[in-house]
Design a protein around this motif. Structure first.
Motif, PDB file in Angstrom:
ATOM      1  N   MET A 127      35.259  39.984  35.633  1.00  0.00           N
ATOM      2  CA  MET A 127      36.284  40.870  36.193  1.00  0.00           C
ATOM      3  C   MET A 127      36.766  40.411  37.562  1.00  0.00           C
ATOM      4  SD  MET A 127      35.150  44.737  35.285  1.00  0.00           S
ATOM      5  CE  MET A 127      34.983  45.317  33.610  1.00  0.00           C
ATOM      6  N   ILE A 128      35.843  39.823  38.336  1.00  0.00           N
ATOM      7  CA  ILE A 128      36.200  39.373  39.683  1.00  0.00           C
ATOM      8  C   ILE A 128      36.217  37.854  39.725  1.00  0.00           C
ATOM      9  CG2 ILE A 128      35.468  39.292  42.107  1.00  0.00           C
ATOM     10  CD1 ILE A 128      34.344  42.089  41.743  1.00  0.00           C
ATOM     11  N   GLU A 129      37.298  37.313  40.261  1.00  0.00           N
ATOM     12  CA  GLU A 129      37.417  35.865  40.400  1.00  0.00           C
ATOM     13  C   GLU A 129      37.757  35.516  41.847  1.00  0.00           C
ATOM     14  OE1 GLU A 129      39.194  33.494  36.889  1.00  0.00           O
ATOM     15  OE2 GLU A 129      40.329  35.371  36.929  1.00  0.00           O
ATOM     16  N   VAL A 130      37.072  34.517  42.374  1.00  0.00           N
ATOM     17  CA  VAL A 130      37.353  34.001  43.712  1.00  0.00           C
ATOM     18  C   VAL A 130      38.007  32.634  43.543  1.00  0.00           C
ATOM     19  CG1 VAL A 130      36.377  33.324  45.929  1.00  0.00           C
ATOM     20  CG2 VAL A 130      35.364  35.227  44.659  1.00  0.00           C
ATOM     21  N   LYS A 131      39.244  32.517  43.997  1.00  0.00           N
ATOM     22  CA  LYS A 131      39.997  31.290  43.789  1.00  0.00           C
ATOM     23  C   LYS A 131      40.479  30.727  45.127  1.00  0.00           C
ATOM     24  CE  LYS A 131      41.906  32.771  39.309  1.00  0.00           C
ATOM     25  NZ  LYS A 131      43.170  32.985  38.541  1.00  0.00           N
ATOM     26  N   PRO A 132      40.440  29.412  45.303  1.00  0.00           N
ATOM     27  CA  PRO A 132      41.039  28.811  46.500  1.00  0.00           C
ATOM     28  C   PRO A 132      42.534  29.094  46.529  1.00  0.00           C
ATOM     29  CG  PRO A 132      39.668  27.228  45.320  1.00  0.00           C
ATOM     30  CD  PRO A 132      39.834  28.399  44.413  1.00  0.00           C
ATOM     31  N   TYR A 133      43.036  29.347  47.727  1.00  0.00           N
ATOM     32  CA  TYR A 133      44.475  29.579  47.861  1.00  0.00           C
ATOM     33  C   TYR A 133      45.255  28.315  47.529  1.00  0.00           C
ATOM     34  CZ  TYR A 133      49.065  30.095  49.982  1.00  0.00           C
ATOM     35  OH  TYR A 133      50.428  30.110  50.194  1.00  0.00           O
ATOM     36  N   THR A 134      46.362  28.492  46.806  1.00  0.00           N
ATOM     37  CA  THR A 134      47.306  27.412  46.531  1.00  0.00           C
ATOM     38  C   THR A 134      48.708  27.907  46.880  1.00  0.00           C
ATOM     39  OG1 THR A 134      47.690  28.094  44.236  1.00  0.00           O
ATOM     40  CG2 THR A 134      45.875  26.530  44.643  1.00  0.00           C
ATOM     41  N   PRO A 135      49.650  27.001  47.158  1.00  0.00           N
ATOM     42  CA  PRO A 135      51.014  27.427  47.515  1.00  0.00           C
ATOM     43  C   PRO A 135      51.666  28.330  46.476  1.00  0.00           C
ATOM     44  CG  PRO A 135      50.697  25.116  48.054  1.00  0.00           C
ATOM     45  CD  PRO A 135      49.475  25.542  47.291  1.00  0.00           C
ATOM     46  N   GLU A 136      51.253  28.217  45.212  1.00  0.00           N
ATOM     47  CA  GLU A 136      51.828  29.070  44.172  1.00  0.00           C
ATOM     48  C   GLU A 136      51.461  30.544  44.368  1.00  0.00           C
ATOM     49  OE1 GLU A 136      51.819  24.994  43.100  1.00  0.00           O
ATOM     50  OE2 GLU A 136      50.059  26.258  43.551  1.00  0.00           O
ATOM     51  N   LYS A 177      37.683  50.317  48.303  1.00  0.00           N
ATOM     52  CA  LYS A 177      36.616  51.164  48.815  1.00  0.00           C
ATOM     53  C   LYS A 177      35.352  50.328  49.018  1.00  0.00           C
ATOM     54  CE  LYS A 177      38.738  55.081  46.483  1.00  0.00           C
ATOM     55  NZ  LYS A 177      38.622  56.109  45.412  1.00  0.00           N
ATOM     56  N   LEU A 178      34.244  51.010  49.263  1.00  0.00           N
ATOM     57  CA  LEU A 178      33.046  50.319  49.739  1.00  0.00           C
ATOM     58  C   LEU A 178      32.400  49.413  48.695  1.00  0.00           C
ATOM     59  CD1 LEU A 178      30.977  49.795  51.944  1.00  0.00           C
ATOM     60  CD2 LEU A 178      29.777  51.860  51.230  1.00  0.00           C
ATOM     61  N   GLU A 179      32.069  49.945  47.530  1.00  0.00           N
ATOM     62  CA  GLU A 179      31.241  49.142  46.629  1.00  0.00           C
ATOM     63  C   GLU A 179      31.950  47.879  46.164  1.00  0.00           C
ATOM     64  OE1 GLU A 179      28.166  49.398  42.921  1.00  0.00           O
ATOM     65  OE2 GLU A 179      29.638  51.014  43.109  1.00  0.00           O
ATOM     66  N   ARG A 180      33.214  47.981  45.794  1.00  0.00           N
ATOM     67  CA  ARG A 180      33.893  46.790  45.320  1.00  0.00           C
ATOM     68  C   ARG A 180      34.078  45.783  46.454  1.00  0.00           C
ATOM     69  NH1 ARG A 180      38.249  48.663  41.402  1.00  0.00           N
ATOM     70  NH2 ARG A 180      39.791  48.168  43.012  1.00  0.00           N
ATOM     71  N   THR A 181      34.247  46.277  47.663  1.00  0.00           N
ATOM     72  CA  THR A 181      34.329  45.371  48.803  1.00  0.00           C
ATOM     73  C   THR A 181      33.024  44.609  48.980  1.00  0.00           C
ATOM     74  OG1 THR A 181      35.911  46.829  49.935  1.00  0.00           O
ATOM     75  CG2 THR A 181      34.732  45.223  51.291  1.00  0.00           C
ATOM     76  N   ILE A 182      31.900  45.293  48.786  1.00  0.00           N
ATOM     77  CA  ILE A 182      30.599  44.614  48.857  1.00  0.00           C
ATOM     78  C   ILE A 182      30.537  43.505  47.818  1.00  0.00           C
ATOM     79  CG2 ILE A 182      28.109  44.894  48.519  1.00  0.00           C
ATOM     80  CD1 ILE A 182      28.438  47.791  49.538  1.00  0.00           C
ATOM     81  N   VAL A 183      31.027  43.781  46.624  1.00  0.00           N
ATOM     82  CA  VAL A 183      31.011  42.779  45.560  1.00  0.00           C
ATOM     83  C   VAL A 183      31.926  41.609  45.915  1.00  0.00           C
ATOM     84  CG1 VAL A 183      31.456  42.333  43.117  1.00  0.00           C
ATOM     85  CG2 VAL A 183      30.460  44.520  43.825  1.00  0.00           C
ATOM     86  N   TYR A 184      33.079  41.898  46.511  1.00  0.00           N
ATOM     87  CA  TYR A 184      33.977  40.818  46.926  1.00  0.00           C
ATOM     88  C   TYR A 184      33.266  39.876  47.897  1.00  0.00           C
ATOM     89  CZ  TYR A 184      37.823  43.713  45.073  1.00  0.00           C
ATOM     90  OH  TYR A 184      38.656  44.452  44.281  1.00  0.00           O
ATOM     91  N   PHE A 185      32.570  40.472  48.867  1.00  0.00           N
ATOM     92  CA  PHE A 185      31.823  39.656  49.829  1.00  0.00           C
ATOM     93  C   PHE A 185      30.751  38.835  49.124  1.00  0.00           C
ATOM     94  CE2 PHE A 185      33.573  42.027  53.421  1.00  0.00           C
ATOM     95  CZ  PHE A 185      33.510  41.100  54.442  1.00  0.00           C
ATOM     96  N   ARG A 186      30.039  39.470  48.208  1.00  0.00           N
ATOM     97  CA  ARG A 186      28.983  38.761  47.497  1.00  0.00           C
ATOM     98  C   ARG A 186      29.531  37.539  46.775  1.00  0.00           C
ATOM     99  NH1 ARG A 186      26.804  37.700  42.660  1.00  0.00           N
ATOM    100  NH2 ARG A 186      24.528  37.805  42.420  1.00  0.00           N
ATOM    101  N   GLU A 187      30.600  37.742  46.039  1.00  0.00           N
ATOM    102  CA  GLU A 187      31.156  36.645  45.256  1.00  0.00           C
ATOM    103  C   GLU A 187      31.767  35.559  46.140  1.00  0.00           C
ATOM    104  OE1 GLU A 187      30.729  36.545  41.656  1.00  0.00           O
ATOM    105  OE2 GLU A 187      29.286  37.841  42.694  1.00  0.00           O
ATOM    106  N   LEU A 188      32.349  35.983  47.258  1.00  0.00           N
ATOM    107  CA  LEU A 188      32.907  35.012  48.184  1.00  0.00           C
ATOM    108  C   LEU A 188      31.811  34.165  48.816  1.00  0.00           C
ATOM    109  CD1 LEU A 188      35.280  33.867  49.873  1.00  0.00           C
ATOM    110  CD2 LEU A 188      34.848  35.715  51.504  1.00  0.00           C
ATOM    111  N   LEU A 189      30.765  34.817  49.319  1.00  0.00           N
ATOM    112  CA  LEU A 189      29.660  34.080  49.942  1.00  0.00           C
ATOM    113  C   LEU A 189      28.966  33.181  48.932  1.00  0.00           C
ATOM    114  CD1 LEU A 189      28.079  36.824  52.236  1.00  0.00           C
ATOM    115  CD2 LEU A 189      29.563  34.934  52.921  1.00  0.00           C
ATOM    116  N   LYS A 190      28.819  33.668  47.713  1.00  0.00           N
ATOM    117  CA  LYS A 190      28.209  32.843  46.667  1.00  0.00           C
ATOM    118  C   LYS A 190      29.048  31.597  46.410  1.00  0.00           C
ATOM    119  CE  LYS A 190      26.679  32.959  41.830  1.00  0.00           C
ATOM    120  NZ  LYS A 190      26.621  33.780  40.588  1.00  0.00           N
ATOM    121  N   ARG A 191      30.366  31.764  46.394  1.00  0.00           N
ATOM    122  CA  ARG A 191      31.264  30.628  46.177  1.00  0.00           C
ATOM    123  C   ARG A 191      31.130  29.609  47.315  1.00  0.00           C
ATOM    124  NH1 ARG A 191      36.052  29.453  43.184  1.00  0.00           N
ATOM    125  NH2 ARG A 191      36.638  27.341  43.806  1.00  0.00           N
TER     126      ARG A 191
END
Length: 330
Positions: A1-10, A85-99
């Protein structure tokens, strides 16, 4: 459900739309602003998608195996959609740091947007920083006027304003950056600190052309039309920030600079939530420039923090214990 992707010009249009609809972002994160100095920084920004919708971004650059958010900007951090909100933001951080960790990055230098710039409450990241054992390595004090509850001016400031009024000093929003840069700002910074402005004249003119409603140059003149003082203001919505402040010797003596800021605080930007004078620190927050501090406090500016953290990306797993909805993890 959550994907962390490098930014591209597109992703540029999506990115900028997220900034506009964020609860803690400013126009400094618009790609048109960020990329004015892309020759100096290796972009390493990320986009975080939830169910294929962009919900958060990390403006960042990379130096060796260390990530900064963002070394070329006043502040950075995770910029969140206003509905997050809080919980999904925590997950965003988790996935970002993991990446970042799996990509071999040893450190994330993280300087969140100061709270007084937030459109909506956005304290989720403070909780995350606590959980991942982030190290506070720097703290600057911004001097900020709360326009809803302003403090009284210092007597010296009031006297200087009256002096300028008597001799006919006038303030004009003329966006004449060249005169201010070449005649006042650059010489003063060179003489007092031995450094140039963060932005060259060409850069600030370019940024003004891209954001004409966000970047303004106010100049103070005497009755003969001689430039006495000026300031470059970044209008970020609920905050007016004085990016550059400077006056020549005559302008300091005749009260031009004080008159200029009285006009901005009480008239031009009286409808803003805050007027931000910027910081008065040196040596990464460990020293105070008391001359600047006393002048800014004289207008009712009071201290609010700019914080800088170091995060070990390996600590992403420390967030697992507070995530209840495991199904939203990737």
């Amino acid at each position: 459900m959550i994907e962390v992707k490098p930014y591209t010009p597109e992703m540029r249009e999506q990115w900028n739309r997220l900034v506009e609809n964020s609860k803690n972002g400013t126009f400094l994160f618009d790609r048109g602003f960020m990329e004015y100095h892309n020759d100096r920084f290796q972009d390493y920004s990320f986009c975080i998608f939830y169910k294929d919708e962009l919900r958060a971004i990390l403006p960042a650059n990379k130096i060796d195996n260390e990530v900064w958010s963002h070394k070329g900007l006043t502040y950075g951090g995770l910029i969140l959609h206003r509905d997050e909100k809080l919980e999904r933001t925590i997950v965003y951080f988790r996935e970002l740091l993991k990446r970042l960790y799996t990509a071999g990055n040893s450190r994330l230098y993280y300087k969140p947007v100061p709270s007084f710039y937030h459109v909506y409450p956005s304290g989720e990241e403070e909780y995350v920083l606590f959980l991942v054992k982030a190290d506070l390595f720097r703290r600057d004090s911004a001097l900020v006027v709360d326009q809803t509850n302003p403090a009284q001016y210092q007597t010296r400031r009031s006297r200087a304003i009256k002096k300028a009024q008597k001799i006919g000093i006038r303030v004009i929003l003329d966006n004449k950056f060249e005169a201010f840069w070449n005649n006042i700002l650059v010489p003063n910074l060179k003489m007092r600190f031995g450094v140039p402005p963060t932005h060259t004249l060409k850069e600030i003119q370019l940024l003004h052309s891209r954001f004409p409603d966000k970047i303004h140059q106010y100049n103070a003149y005497d009755l003969n039309g001689n430039l006495q003082a000026g300031t470059t203001v970044f209008n970020t919505g609920s905050v007016a920030h004085a990016q550059y402040i400077s006056a020549n010797e005559e302008g300091r003596k005749n009260g031009s600079l004080d008159f200029l800021f009285d006009f901005l605080i009480k008239h031009e930007y009286s409808n803003k939530r805050y007027f931000d004078f910027g910081v008065s620190n040196e040596n990464e927050g460990r020293k105070i420039n008391y001359g600047l501090l006393n002048w800014k406090e004289g207008f009712g500016g009071r201290a609010m923090s700019h914080n800088f953290f170091k995060i070990n990306p390996e600590n992403y797993h420390l967030l697992d214990s507070v995530i209840s909805k495991k199904e939203i993890l990737t």
